[in-house]
Design an enzyme around this catalytic site. Structure first.
Site, PDB file in Angstrom:
ATOM      1  N   PRO A  66       0.839  -1.196   0.000  1.00  0.00           N
ATOM      2  CG  PRO A  66      -0.180  -1.173   2.095  1.00  0.00           C
ATOM      3  CD  PRO A  66       0.692  -1.989   1.210  1.00  0.00           C
ATOM      4  CG  HIS A  67       1.958   2.924  -3.176  1.00  0.00           C
ATOM      5  ND1 HIS A  67       1.745   1.598  -3.479  1.00  0.00           N
ATOM      6  CD2 HIS A  67       1.714   3.614  -4.305  1.00  0.00           C
ATOM      7  CE1 HIS A  67       1.390   1.498  -4.748  1.00  0.00           C
ATOM      8  NE2 HIS A  67       1.356   2.701  -5.279  1.00  0.00           N
TER       9      HIS A  67
END
Length: 150
Positions: A66-67
């Site tokens: 996730p970013h």
């Protein structure tokens, strides 16, 4: 790239227990806010959720990256969480995810962001390394694995 250059001891959490994608992302945003107190926790969560709406960051084999991009941030910050059990994360292989390596990145530096993601994905492609991450019993041990992999 050395993982220990973007992950510190306080951002390495072993054997956490969450049961949903949303709760994992909330916890990531809480930890990121602790490391980056000048950033609003809600803004971090919003950036992570916005990216997930574009498509899952679950890359398969129980791993997600996730970013989120944050305006005004100057350095990449990474957080590593290993959940005690897999969580449904809409990964490309439809498998539950238990390793979450989250990145909070400056908005606008796309080339560096893609290089960082590629480097991390390459390291997480190592089955033995992932096995060690999954077997870490505490935060210190998890960070030691990251540091020794460099």
């Amino acid at each position: 790239m050395k993982l220990s250059s973007i992950i510190n001891k306080d951002c390495s959490k072993a054997a956490v227990l969450f049961n949903s994608k949303k709760r994992i992302l909330e916890y990531i945003s809480e930890l990121a806010h602790e490391q980056l107190p000048n950033l609003n926790q809600h803004d971090i969560l919003s950036a992570l959720m916005a990216r997930e709406k574009l498509g899952s960051t679950g890359i398969g084999k129980g791993i997600a990256l996730p970013h989120g991009r944050i305006i005004g941030l100057e350095v990449v910050t990474a957080l590593l969480l290993v959940n005690q059990q897999g969580v449904e994360f809409d990964a490309i292989d439809n498998r539950p995810v238990d390793i979450f390596l989250a990145l909070i990145v400056p908005d606008g530096d796309n080339e560096q962001h893609l290089k960082t993601l590629s480097s991390i994905a390459q390291q997480l492609n190592n089955k033995e390394f992932c096995k060690q991450l999954r077997n870490a019993s505490n935060d210190e041990e998890l960070y030691a694995i990251i540091a020794s992999a460099d």
